[in-house]
Each structure stands twice: as C-alpha cells, then as structure tokens.
Design a protein around this motif. Structure first.
Motif, short mmCIF file in Angstrom:
data_model
loop_
_atom_site.label_atom_id
_atom_site.label_comp_id
_atom_site.label_asym_id
_atom_site.label_seq_id
_atom_site.Cartn_x
_atom_site.Cartn_y
_atom_site.Cartn_z
N ASP A 54 2.52 -30.72 -73.20
CA ASP A 54 2.35 -29.39 -72.62
C ASP A 54 0.90 -29.14 -72.21
N GLN A 55 0.25 -30.19 -71.70
CA GLN A 55 -1.10 -30.08 -71.19
C GLN A 55 -1.08 -30.26 -69.67
N TRP A 56 -2.11 -29.71 -69.02
CA TRP A 56 -2.11 -29.67 -67.56
C TRP A 56 -3.36 -30.34 -67.01
N VAL A 57 -3.17 -31.05 -65.89
CA VAL A 57 -4.30 -31.61 -65.15
C VAL A 57 -4.77 -30.55 -64.15
N ASN A 58 -6.06 -30.19 -64.23
CA ASN A 58 -6.57 -29.10 -63.41
C ASN A 58 -7.66 -29.53 -62.43
N SER A 59 -7.90 -30.84 -62.32
CA SER A 59 -8.91 -31.32 -61.37
C SER A 59 -8.66 -32.80 -61.11
N ALA A 60 -9.26 -33.29 -60.00
CA ALA A 60 -9.11 -34.70 -59.67
C ALA A 60 -9.79 -35.57 -60.72
N LYS A 61 -10.92 -35.11 -61.24
CA LYS A 61 -11.63 -35.87 -62.27
C LYS A 61 -10.77 -36.00 -63.52
N PHE B 93 -7.56 -35.86 -63.64
CA PHE B 93 -6.44 -36.73 -63.30
C PHE B 93 -6.82 -38.19 -63.51
N GLN B 94 -8.02 -38.57 -63.11
CA GLN B 94 -8.46 -39.96 -63.29
C GLN B 94 -8.68 -40.27 -64.77
N GLU B 95 -9.20 -39.30 -65.52
CA GLU B 95 -9.41 -39.53 -66.95
C GLU B 95 -8.08 -39.76 -67.68
N VAL B 96 -7.05 -39.05 -67.24
CA VAL B 96 -5.75 -39.18 -67.90
C VAL B 96 -5.02 -40.44 -67.48
N THR B 97 -4.99 -40.72 -66.18
CA THR B 97 -4.19 -41.84 -65.66
C THR B 97 -4.96 -43.15 -65.58
N LYS B 98 -6.30 -43.10 -65.55
CA LYS B 98 -7.15 -44.29 -65.42
C LYS B 98 -6.96 -44.98 -64.06
N VAL B 99 -6.66 -44.22 -63.01
CA VAL B 99 -6.52 -44.83 -61.69
C VAL B 99 -7.89 -45.25 -61.18
N SER B 100 -7.90 -46.18 -60.24
CA SER B 100 -9.15 -46.68 -59.69
C SER B 100 -9.82 -45.63 -58.80
N ASP B 101 -11.13 -45.82 -58.59
CA ASP B 101 -11.86 -44.90 -57.73
C ASP B 101 -11.33 -44.92 -56.31
N SER B 102 -10.95 -46.10 -55.83
CA SER B 102 -10.46 -46.20 -54.45
C SER B 102 -9.14 -45.46 -54.28
N LEU B 103 -8.23 -45.59 -55.25
CA LEU B 103 -6.95 -44.88 -55.15
C LEU B 103 -7.16 -43.38 -55.29
N LEU B 104 -8.06 -42.98 -56.19
CA LEU B 104 -8.34 -41.55 -56.35
C LEU B 104 -8.91 -40.96 -55.06
N ALA B 105 -9.82 -41.70 -54.42
CA ALA B 105 -10.40 -41.21 -53.17
C ALA B 105 -9.34 -41.09 -52.08
N LYS B 106 -8.32 -41.91 -52.16
CA LYS B 106 -7.26 -41.90 -51.14
C LYS B 106 -6.30 -40.73 -51.32
N ILE B 107 -5.93 -40.41 -52.57
CA ILE B 107 -4.88 -39.40 -52.80
C ILE B 107 -5.43 -38.04 -53.23
N SER B 108 -6.65 -37.98 -53.78
CA SER B 108 -7.16 -36.70 -54.27
C SER B 108 -7.33 -35.64 -53.18
N PRO B 109 -7.62 -36.00 -51.90
CA PRO B 109 -7.69 -34.93 -50.89
C PRO B 109 -6.39 -34.16 -50.72
#
Length: 299
Positions: A101-108, A110-126
């Motif tokens: 019951d926790q929420w992701v409230n920012s792109a940063k 989201f990356q901390e929780v999922t551990k996605v790569s910087d390139s993928l985050l830059a692609k989908i975060s917009p």
C-alpha cells in the motif's frame, strides 16, 4: 554456273553501289555512339517528387510504431511493463512495493523501487503522469460530513429497540404520522421527508438518501433507520464507473462536467478504478456526497 556470274557493266556498278551502302550503314551502326545524346529531363520536379515520397515513407513508419500515452506508473501491469521494456524482476519489484500500500510519486522513486536502467528511465519517464494532488498538492476544502457510517454506535436511550428487516416499515410507504413517532421527528421534519420522497417518482433509492433531507441530524437519522428502511427502492439507471462517458456521468447528482472530466482522467491514470471509494482521490470530487453518488455507479 557461268551464266550466273556474267554481268554487264551497269549490273556490276549496281552491285558495288549496294555493297557500299551496306558497308556504310554497318560502319555508322558500329562506330557512331548515339548514347551521348542528351535526353531532356526536369531535375527539379524529379527531386520534388523524391522528397515527397521520402516524407510519406517516414510518416508511414511513424504511424506503424506503437504509440505511448501518459500513464500512472503505479498501475503498470505485467503486459504494460513488458511493452515498456521492463524485465519480469523489475515489474515484480514494483508490484511488491504496491502490495504494501505504498505509492511511487516521482520518476526517481520509480527507479529506486524497480532498479530500471538510466536509459530505460529516460525513455519512459517523460510519459509518467501523476495525479494533481501529488504533483500540485493543495489543501482540501472542508466539508460538513454527515455520513452514517461515521456516526457513533453508542446506544441512545431514546432510540427504542432496533427492529429486524421484516419488522421495519417501508420508508417509501410510511405516513407522516408513523414518522412522527420517532423521537426528534416533528411535523416539519416529517413533511420534509415526504416532500423529498414525492419529489422523485418511486421515492427513496436507499436509506442513505435521508442525508439529503434538510434538518435531519445524524442521531435522528439513526433512530429513523431503527424503525424504517427502504424495501421498494426507486428504479434508477446505474453506470459502470470504468466505462461511463462524460455525458453519462453528468446525469448523476452532484457530478458536473468538470468533475466528470477529472473522473475520466483519474480512471485513465489508474487503468480503471478498483473500488468506488477511489473516487475520493479525484480532484474536486464532492466527498461529502459520495454515498449518494455511489448509488448510481457500479464496477
């Protein structure tokens, strides 16, 4: 044979002339290059057509690419995560985080929780879109909430005994005289109850509509419910919250076009509502009227 090779001078000259013509034509065919003759062309027009074809080809390629729309990353499903390029491990991390019951409230975050790569985050975060109450929080307007579920369950000596469902009187058939037997309901309040009931063909939909009667205090409503209940509810059209259009939503009491727009926007961000209570997260939603609004909706 001799007769075939005997020619006159005139015939010999004719044969030599014919041979000269044949040899001359053969030389012209062999040695004269006709490929260097310039063929008139419109180079500017050809270039223009080529550019137009290239632009149409690029447009067709872009149209064939899968389109991505803004979405709330808190509601990424397995399929959506796969189409975004996330691995199963990264998707599972997000789901475990949400199960707490926790929420992701920012792109940063989201990356901390999922551990996605910087390139993928830059692609989908917009394309991340969080609700306005996260990105632009503002104080909620205060309301005078008189919701029955929040009333104290402490017994009141004036309430009388609570009757069973079969013993209770149908609120849509009760008379003013019967209503006035309830402690706190006088002539004026009983008339208001009857006026509200008669305003709608078929009467009350549910007991919660007593909240709509002006002047009824919470404790008086509880006493009425101890003795009365709606057994023959008014027939209404209920809409599916996850498929209703804006024009359908505005037919529900207390929902105007602005609130309907916010409901649809929130529904899109969540990939659909999971419960009617999630309406309280919608911007400018009339929280004090949610019990009435829920009568007209279903999932």
């Amino acid at each position: 044979m001799k007769s075939h090779f005997q020619f006159t001078n005139q015939q010999r000259n004719g044969i030599f002339l014919l041979l000269a013509i044949i040899i001359g034509l053969q030389c012209v065919y062999t040695f004269v290059d006709a490929s260097n003759k310039e063929i008139p062309s419109h180079n500017e027009m050809v270039d223009a057509f080529r550019l137009e074809l290239d632009s149409l080809r690029l447009v067709a390629i872009e149209e064939r690419k899968p389109k991505m729309y803004p979405f709330n990353p808190n509601y990424i499903t397995d399929y959506k995560g796969y189409t975004l390029g996330m691995s199963n491990v990264e998707i599972d991390r997000l789901h475990r985080f949400r199960e707490r019951d926790q929420w992701v409230n920012s792109a940063k975050q989201f990356q901390e929780v999922t551990k996605v790569s910087d390139s993928l985050l830059a692609k989908i975060s917009p394309y991340f879109k969080f609700p306005d109450w996260v990105t632009n929080p503002k104080p909620r307007r205060s309301f005078n909430n008189y919701i029955v579920d929040n009333f104290s369950e402490e017994a009141d000596p004036r309430d009388g005994n609570t009757l069973s469902y079969d013993q209770k009187i149908d609120l849509n058939k009760a008379t003013t005289y019967q209503l006035q037997k309830v402690y706190g309901v006088g002539e004026k309040l009983s008339d208001r109850i009857m006026t509200y009931r008669n305003k709608h063909k078929g009467g009350f939909i549910a007991d919660v509509e007593l909240l709509e009667v002006y002047g009824l205090a919470p404790e008086v409503i509880e006493r009425i419910k101890n003795q009365f209940t709606v057994k023959t509810p008014r027939v209404i059209k209920r809409h599916n919250l996850n498929t209703a259009t804006r024009d359908q939503l505005v037919t529900i009491p207390y929902i105007d076009y602005e609130v309907a727009h916010h409901i649809i926007e929130e529904r899109t961000l969540r990939d659909g509502f999971k419960s009617l209570e999630e309406l309280t997260k919608v911007e400018d939603f009339p929280i004090n009227k949610i019990e009435i609004i829920k009568l007209y909706l279903h999932l």
